[in-house]
Motif scaffolding. Sequence first.
Motif, PDB file in Angstrom:
ATOM      1  N   SER A  41     -22.092 -45.901  -3.003  1.00 45.91           N
ATOM      2  CA  SER A  41     -21.558 -47.133  -3.326  1.00 45.91           C
ATOM      3  C   SER A  41     -22.214 -48.215  -3.113  1.00 45.91           C
ATOM      4  O   SER A  41     -22.714 -48.984  -3.833  1.00 45.91           O
ATOM      5  N   TYR A  42     -22.988 -48.242  -2.014  1.00 40.67           N
ATOM      6  CA  TYR A  42     -23.828 -49.522  -1.719  1.00 40.67           C
ATOM      7  C   TYR A  42     -24.974 -49.289  -2.774  1.00 40.67           C
ATOM      8  O   TYR A  42     -25.646 -50.466  -3.278  1.00 40.67           O
ATOM      9  N   ARG A  43     -25.760 -48.167  -2.792  1.00 40.79           N
ATOM     10  CA  ARG A  43     -26.743 -48.150  -3.641  1.00 40.79           C
ATOM     11  C   ARG A  43     -26.561 -48.186  -5.069  1.00 40.79           C
ATOM     12  O   ARG A  43     -27.368 -48.810  -5.727  1.00 40.79           O
ATOM     13  N   SER A  45     -24.384 -50.322  -6.044  1.00 45.64           N
ATOM     14  CA  SER A  45     -24.181 -51.646  -6.390  1.00 45.64           C
ATOM     15  C   SER A  45     -25.246 -52.458  -6.185  1.00 45.64           C
ATOM     16  O   SER A  45     -25.404 -53.738  -6.418  1.00 45.64           O
ATOM     17  N   LEU A  69     -32.151 -53.698   4.037  1.00 44.62           N
ATOM     18  CA  LEU A  69     -31.704 -52.592   2.960  1.00 44.62           C
ATOM     19  C   LEU A  69     -32.290 -51.384   2.907  1.00 44.62           C
ATOM     20  O   LEU A  69     -31.845 -50.148   2.554  1.00 44.62           O
ATOM     21  N   LEU A  73     -30.216 -48.232   3.358  1.00 44.35           N
ATOM     22  CA  LEU A  73     -29.806 -47.352   2.254  1.00 44.35           C
ATOM     23  C   LEU A  73     -31.041 -46.281   1.799  1.00 44.35           C
ATOM     24  O   LEU A  73     -30.679 -45.430   1.306  1.00 44.35           O
ATOM     25  N   LEU A 147     -22.838 -54.406   5.815  1.00 44.51           N
ATOM     26  CA  LEU A 147     -23.384 -53.092   5.339  1.00 44.51           C
ATOM     27  C   LEU A 147     -23.466 -52.344   6.683  1.00 44.51           C
ATOM     28  O   LEU A 147     -23.209 -51.095   6.807  1.00 44.51           O
ATOM     29  N   GLN A 150     -20.309 -51.115   8.068  1.00 47.46           N
ATOM     30  CA  GLN A 150     -19.695 -50.291   6.874  1.00 47.46           C
ATOM     31  C   GLN A 150     -18.480 -50.708   6.024  1.00 47.46           C
ATOM     32  O   GLN A 150     -17.388 -49.950   6.191  1.00 47.46           O
ATOM     33  N   SER A 152     -16.582 -52.677   3.177  1.00 43.00           N
ATOM     34  CA  SER A 152     -16.586 -52.514   1.381  1.00 43.00           C
ATOM     35  C   SER A 152     -17.159 -53.768   1.107  1.00 43.00           C
ATOM     36  O   SER A 152     -16.902 -54.982   1.364  1.00 43.00           O
ATOM     37  N   ILE A 153     -18.023 -53.680  -0.106  1.00 41.83           N
ATOM     38  CA  ILE A 153     -18.583 -54.908  -0.693  1.00 41.83           C
ATOM     39  C   ILE A 153     -18.261 -55.048  -1.984  1.00 41.83           C
ATOM     40  O   ILE A 153     -18.564 -55.896  -2.965  1.00 41.83           O
TER      41      ILE A 153
END
Length: 718
Positions: A41-43, A45, A69, A73, A147, A150, A152-153
């Motif tokens: 999800s992070y990657r 976004s 990052l 990530l 991040l 952990q 949510s963004i």
Amino acid sequence: MHKKTAFFTTILLLCVSLSFANGYELWLKYRKIQNKTLLTSYRNSIQSIYHETGSETLEISKKELTRGLSALLDTAVPFVNSSSEAHTLVVGTIDHLDAEIQNQIEKSVLILKKDGFLITSHENNIIITAKSDLGVLYGTFYFLRQLQTQRSIEDIHQLEIPKTDIRILNHWDNLDRSVERGYAGASIWKWHRLPGYIDQRYIDYARANASIGINGTVLTNVNANALVLTPHYIEKVKALADVFRPYGIKVYLTARFSAPIEIGELSTADPLDPEVQQWWKDKADEIYKAIPDFGGFLVKANSEGQPGPQNYGRSHVDGANMLAETVAPHNGVVMWRAFVYSEHDATDRAKQAYSEFVPMDGKFKDNVLIQVKNGPIDFQPREPFHPMFGAMPKTPLMMEFQITQEYLGFSTHLVFLPKLYEEVLDADTYQHGKGSTVAKVIDGTLDDKKITGMAGVANIGSDINWTGHPFGQANWYGYGRLAWDPYLSSEKIAEEWLRLTYSNDEDFVTPMTDLMIKSREAVVNYMTPLGLHHLMDTGHHYGPGPWVGNLSRPEWNPTYYHKADAEGIGFDRTPTGSDATSQYASEVATMFNELETCPETYLLWFHHLSWDYKLKNGKTLWDNLGLKYQEGVDQVEGMQAAWQKMKPFITSNQFKEVNMLLKIQLKEAKWWRDASMLYFQTFSKREFPKEMEKPTKTLDYYQSLKFPYAPGIRPQWD
């Protein structure tokens, strides 16, 4: 992969691993996200980054994003030259954003101030923006923290504005690199090498402070040395200021009031003497010429032998305002400490600061803040809030917390101090009726103050992990978070720090949060239960010394505070005693005066009671005293047991270090219990409660213990 490349990669990973294990990285460990769903999800976004360029501060923000990052990530995120691409992290000041984005966030932008920032979703992008470059840096650290922990963004919208203006560390560091009340090694300031040698630790220090919003540092001890104001040292201070500036951190110095005599060749330091006034004006101009953003002076005057305006028959107002005039043209401030007590004042020490300062409310210049300790004595394990916080509506009052654990076991005891800070900040002064909390006094909202601040006495030293005890880092971290927002809960701060520092595993975070929250109460129980205070041994403040009563000044002796005798124990501060309760608002005073309403946590702070007085549980005061001491010991044993279960979640070195320290803490908790109860038994003449473990050594043994080289002892020149 080429063998040589693989070798150096392995070495690099090993170095990173070791820095994580030894604690040097503090809460800024950027570990790969282990949750695969969240990682994906992070990657998705953050597929690219558009970052404004320009100042050193913006470059630091960009570098931090790259560092964070790529590690979190586990992939390099490319920088792009346009903010229009989808799934881009857009970072920059508001004026630098394109018009479409500005229109989207216009309402939020209108209330941004004080280096606050906004993190928000915009179509398929995430925006980090602020009105200042420093606000952008703060936003970057906050986003990376989301991040790391952990969170949510998705659809993120976070508007953060610091609630206090000056968020500062007070270093009690001496020019010889000793640290008064320092328990983590020598001072990190290597004065002999400055200005030519800039230690990497200075940069890492600035980075760590910026990550939690701290924006100032007082480099020198409040028991000041005038030499730091000489040209030789100003040049060194300038070198540090240059390092800190891009991170938004101003430097401040302690001003020794007698400096015009000691280094200025004047015959007086009278604040109303024109030559003295001119000397300080010239000195301020000299400092600001070298350091244009110099923050100003912190002053300890007429306290514990320090020189001050009262030496010349002048007042605190005269001294503070004289210095304030010298820094005012440069937008500097004076932080004048209210920690004063005199051997010539026969009244209760807890009353003296209020008595001296409250009559001066409204007489200080606009750039003066009165720096007040959280309680009326001196950073005890538990104190009621300082009555000055509800009594000076016309004067900015700046909270002073102690991060270093002078009275809480030094750096060998695990004590989560944000729980103490929260207790004070949440206390109700009733200054303007119910809801007039100390936090509202500090952030200026209660009386619309133009300048606000919070200070923390630093626990930082040259130890590889900065604070001696790994969990001491949580107190530095927690102080910074509360200086930014005094309304944060200690539970939230503890959870954050644990996730950042150790693990995001719920089986680790949940029990360890509980351990940290309870740790402060454990220390109160095994050191100073039921409102007892100032029971530590002489000088070094290490271990119990309730029997000490031979010091030259009465208020230096523990016997002055507990007043144990054949009849009972405790300090009567009600109208039948010192009447210290009258310094609080009537609602607070009534609560403390009446035994039915006085919290048992403050019982012996405000009342002298019979050994047979019955508490709410039906047991006598004597039995409750023993039970509380035992409860503290039991709580440390519980902390040990909880830590044993954490072994699967951390490295072996991390586990061993805290495990050894907890063993020391348990041993010393038993020492406090046994020595204190044996001494008080000489007055009570009663048997120990059956639930309390019996001491294995005699009172004579405990009274014979000496610690001439305990760390953090005050230098002899003070």
